[in-house]
Design a protein around this motif. Structure first.
Motif, PDB file in Angstrom:
ATOM      1  N   ASP A 125       0.691  -1.296   0.167  1.00  0.00           N
ATOM      2  CA  ASP A 125      -0.346   0.232  -0.038  1.00  0.00           C
ATOM      3  C   ASP A 125       0.999   0.919   0.160  1.00  0.00           C
ATOM      4  O   ASP A 125       0.100   2.127   0.218  1.00  0.00           O
ATOM      5  N   GLU A 135      -7.106   2.973  12.910  1.00  0.00           N
ATOM      6  CA  GLU A 135      -8.303   3.177  12.980  1.00  0.00           C
ATOM      7  C   GLU A 135      -8.831   4.525  12.554  1.00  0.00           C
ATOM      8  O   GLU A 135     -10.078   5.161  11.072  1.00  0.00           O
ATOM      9  N   ALA A 163      -7.611   7.681   9.044  1.00  0.00           N
ATOM     10  CA  ALA A 163      -8.890   8.243   7.733  1.00  0.00           C
ATOM     11  C   ALA A 163      -9.421   9.500   8.346  1.00  0.00           C
ATOM     12  O   ALA A 163     -10.115   9.924   7.849  1.00  0.00           O
ATOM     13  N   GLY A 221      -9.854   8.072   3.317  1.00  0.00           N
ATOM     14  CA  GLY A 221      -8.869   6.739   2.114  1.00  0.00           C
ATOM     15  C   GLY A 221      -8.304   5.834   2.686  1.00  0.00           C
ATOM     16  O   GLY A 221      -7.967   5.171   1.784  1.00  0.00           O
ATOM     17  N   VAL A 222      -7.431   6.748   3.477  1.00  0.00           N
ATOM     18  CA  VAL A 222      -6.512   5.732   4.181  1.00  0.00           C
ATOM     19  C   VAL A 222      -6.866   4.777   4.967  1.00  0.00           C
ATOM     20  O   VAL A 222      -7.300   5.250   6.383  1.00  0.00           O
ATOM     21  N   SER A 223      -6.783   3.443   4.869  1.00  0.00           N
ATOM     22  CA  SER A 223      -7.078   2.620   5.683  1.00  0.00           C
ATOM     23  C   SER A 223      -6.582   2.233   6.743  1.00  0.00           C
ATOM     24  O   SER A 223      -4.811   2.760   6.998  1.00  0.00           O
ATOM     25  N   ALA A 224      -6.665   1.283   7.836  1.00  0.00           N
ATOM     26  CA  ALA A 224      -6.181   1.141   9.205  1.00  0.00           C
ATOM     27  C   ALA A 224      -4.663   0.179   8.685  1.00  0.00           C
ATOM     28  O   ALA A 224      -3.887   0.717   9.006  1.00  0.00           O
ATOM     29  N   GLY A 225      -4.644  -0.618   7.431  1.00  0.00           N
ATOM     30  CA  GLY A 225      -3.965  -1.304   6.897  1.00  0.00           C
ATOM     31  C   GLY A 225      -2.822  -0.287   6.314  1.00  0.00           C
ATOM     32  O   GLY A 225      -1.390  -0.723   6.208  1.00  0.00           O
ATOM     33  N   ALA A 226      -3.209   0.264   5.017  1.00  0.00           N
ATOM     34  CA  ALA A 226      -2.228   0.807   4.550  1.00  0.00           C
ATOM     35  C   ALA A 226      -1.080   2.061   5.367  1.00  0.00           C
ATOM     36  O   ALA A 226      -0.508   2.343   5.241  1.00  0.00           O
TER      37      ALA A 226
END
Length: 224
Positions: A146, A181, A184, A189-194
């Motif tokens: 990501d 979490e 964003a 648009g920026v996920s937790a994973g990213a």
């Protein structure tokens, strides 16, 4: 976008000591690579420099620094090639360094030209990931799933894929205690994973700071 030595090292696989050594001439030949943007403090590398550095790191895994210097000097002084070093495909068989394309190779040290099946077989994508001294050097354009590096986006600054959000800014929020979490809320648009990947990548980049030979370099030979 310019790359400070720490980021240039992390993206290329070179150690900080190598960056310093390679940008200076020596008795064995001229500089391997002088930073395109700034060769005096603050030292700043370009995206093209990083591509060239990856080539040098791959060569250094197989041959000596002296041969690399001689090859670069031959490329510039004998063949009159004046493009940036990143424009050339340089490969080695361990004994010499070749300027190569899929059909032709020129021995930059012995100055012999012709086809070489060995060299053609060795042509590699310098942007692709590889291992150096047990450390994984990431894909240049995709250092994390990501996280992306694209010269057309913020000049090549590592960003969250599909956005213009700098990975380092996301990592700074995580380090300040913002839960993944909630990133964003700051960067839609920026996920937790990213966000976690951006932090992991930034930790990787920071591992090059303050370690002259780079993590995993082992001995002073890595600086050569």
């Amino acid at each position: 976008m310019s790359y400070e030595p720490k980021l240039a090292a992390a993206l290329s696989g070179a150690t900080m000591a190598q960056l310093s050594h390679w940008r200076h001439a020596s008795g064995a030949g001229g500089a391997v690579l002088v930073p395109e943007i700034s060769a005096i403090r603050p030292i700043l590398y370009s995206f093209r420099d990083v591509v060239a550095l990856r080539t040098c790191v791959r060569l250094r895994q197989e041959t000596s620094l002296q041969r690399i210097r001689r090859a670069v000097d031959s490329l510039r002084d004998d063949l009159g090639e004046r493009e940036h070093l990143s424009a050339y495909q340089l490969v080695t068989d361990g004994g010499t360094v070749y300027l190569a394309d899929p059909d032709h190779a020129v021995d930059l040290i012995g100055r012999k030209g012709g086809k070489s099946n060995l060299v053609i077989h060795q042509l590699v994508d310098v942007l692709a990931p590889f291992y150096r001294n047990g450390r994984h050097i990431p894909d240049l354009l995709s250092p994390r799933p990501d996280v992306a590096v694209d010269p057309s986006v913020r000049g090549g600054e590592p960003v969250i894929r599909g956005t213009r959000v700098p990975a380092a800014e996301v990592a700074a929020l995580i380090r300040d205690g913002i839960p993944p979490e909630q990133i964003a809320d700051f960067f839609p648009g920026v996920s937790a994973g990213a966000a976690l990947e951006a932090t992991d990548f930034t930790d990787y980049v920071d591992s090059y700071a303050g370690t002259p030979t780079g993590a995993g370099a082992g001995t002073s030979r890595g600086a050569a």
